[in-house]
Design an enzyme around this catalytic site. Sequence first.
Site, short mmCIF file in Angstrom:
data_model
loop_
_atom_site.label_atom_id
_atom_site.label_comp_id
_atom_site.label_asym_id
_atom_site.label_seq_id
_atom_site.Cartn_x
_atom_site.Cartn_y
_atom_site.Cartn_z
N ASN A 37 0.81 -1.21 0.00
CA ASN A 37 0.00 0.00 0.00
C ASN A 37 0.85 1.27 0.00
O ASN A 37 1.88 1.35 0.66
CB ASN A 37 -1.02 0.01 1.14
N ARG A 147 -6.49 -5.21 20.90
CA ARG A 147 -5.43 -4.21 20.80
C ARG A 147 -5.98 -2.88 21.28
O ARG A 147 -7.06 -2.46 20.86
CB ARG A 147 -4.96 -4.09 19.34
N TYR A 159 -1.72 7.70 15.16
CA TYR A 159 -1.97 6.38 14.59
C TYR A 159 -2.96 5.56 15.42
O TYR A 159 -2.88 5.51 16.64
CB TYR A 159 -0.63 5.60 14.52
N ASP A 220 0.28 -1.28 19.97
CA ASP A 220 1.20 -1.04 18.85
C ASP A 220 1.83 0.35 19.04
O ASP A 220 1.13 1.36 19.01
CB ASP A 220 0.42 -1.09 17.54
N HIS A 222 4.11 1.50 16.99
CA HIS A 222 4.29 1.99 15.61
C HIS A 222 5.62 2.71 15.40
O HIS A 222 5.65 3.83 14.85
CB HIS A 222 3.10 2.86 15.20
N GLU A 246 4.12 -3.93 20.44
CA GLU A 246 4.51 -4.11 19.03
C GLU A 246 5.33 -2.93 18.52
O GLU A 246 5.05 -1.78 18.87
CB GLU A 246 3.21 -4.23 18.23
N GLU A 272 6.35 -6.30 10.91
CA GLU A 272 5.38 -6.11 9.82
C GLU A 272 6.01 -5.44 8.60
O GLU A 272 5.52 -5.60 7.49
CB GLU A 272 4.15 -5.33 10.30
N ARG A 293 5.87 -10.76 13.39
CA ARG A 293 4.75 -9.98 12.84
C ARG A 293 4.73 -9.95 11.31
O ARG A 293 4.15 -9.04 10.72
CB ARG A 293 4.88 -8.53 13.35
N ASP A 326 -4.81 -3.55 4.75
CA ASP A 326 -3.97 -3.36 3.55
C ASP A 326 -3.44 -4.69 3.01
O ASP A 326 -2.86 -4.72 1.93
CB ASP A 326 -2.84 -2.33 3.75
N GLU A 349 -3.86 -10.98 13.94
CA GLU A 349 -4.52 -9.67 13.82
C GLU A 349 -5.67 -9.78 12.83
O GLU A 349 -5.53 -10.38 11.76
CB GLU A 349 -3.50 -8.64 13.30
N TRP A 412 6.41 7.29 11.42
CA TRP A 412 4.95 7.17 11.55
C TRP A 412 4.58 5.75 11.98
O TRP A 412 5.13 4.80 11.53
CB TRP A 412 4.26 7.50 10.22
#
Length: 412
Positions: A37, A147, A159, A220, A222, A246, A272, A293, A326, A349, A412
């Site tokens: 994405n 979560r 986020y 998370d 992030h 995470e 991820e 992840r 995504d 997830e 981000w």
Amino acid sequence: MKIDSAEIIVTSPDRNFVTLRLTTDEGLVGLGDGTLNGRELAVVAYLKEHVVPLLIGRDPAAIEDTWQLLYRSAYWRRGPVTMAAIAAVDMALWDIKGKAAGMPLYQLLGGASRKGLMAYGHASGKDLPELFDSIRKYLALGYRAIRVQTGVPGLHAIYGIASQEGLPGNKGRRYDYEPAQRGALPAQEDWDTRAYLRHVPGVFEAVRAEFGAELPLLHDAHHRMTPIQAAKLGRALEPYDLFWLEDCTPAENQEALRLVRQHTITPLAIGEVFNTAWDFRTLIQEQLIDYVRASATHFGGISPLKKIMDFAALYQIKSGFHGPTDVSPVGFAAQLHVGLAIHNFGAQEYMEHGARTNRVFRQSMTFKDGWLHPGDAPGLGVELDRDEAGQYPYATAYLPYNRLADGTVHDW
Ligand code: CS2
Ligand code: MG
């Protein structure tokens, strides 16, 4: 059997998805997810110009050989575009193999190790009352793990929060980065790590007080903290017994996890944004993480996902595959089959796709009483309706980015 034709389908029912559709001379169809994405069309060009010409005429049964050919013959290795393209091919070939065998993919991977996969849902709120409502809603839907993402006083858009102001797409019941609402330029969000660190432990204290000790809670971060900040948060959250914390630090600096680990026993999940098994090697060997992840889509497909989980099993490290919207329903199905088959499954997830997406991709997957199951249709169990897909043309869409109060760009 031979691969006869390859079609790359780009559709944007709720957000953009890139799907590779392979057809064999015996009429079997295999689907693979190549959605990256924010950079979707780079994968489309990679597949179209450099991969499809190598596939036509090949034996679809030779999955490992095709994977190695695509990976090694490119000479230039790894990277998200390459690995999403290889993932699409790998998944489509496993789909064909399952259909040729008349078996759901998990049977080819060793059979079911459990009756279903524990899914976690995404609760969020800009303040505690809103967060509690959101948690209750996910519990009512049957989720057995949650979560928790929270707004931070003073920050207007961060986020993972469904209802915050300032972002046109975020009025719904979950946060959402869908193209129709996001527009063609990346949205800017704001960030302040010290404010976040002051606020988050109190939120988890309140959630535990309200919902009790048993409910698995995840969070998370992030990729926003430095190693010592992450260590501080992990330690501060220990009384609230997280299932995992995470992406506590940006993934490029893997040594950071050594420092975090020295200071906290909060379980860690990462990966991820990783795109090969090698990205996990040190983290697994040194037991710096507890959950992998990766997603099949951004990681080269089903074959490497199964391999990395077998390696992780030697160290008692479990799966926590990346399943946001995504990842297309094809990529999501791939993860469910792997998750059902491996012994070292942890949690899955689950962000439900929208109604339009579910009309484009018809799925055998089920979600009941908090358990996900990929279903028993042969192969991956996903069919793509090309007429429906054609109704939703590609729309440029970017993920947001962060700036600090002084204007500095931040992770981000
Ligand atoms: C996330 C994602 O699901 C997650 O844990 O970190 O929502 C991530 O922000 C998106 O995949 C980015 O597209
Ligand atoms: Mg994440």
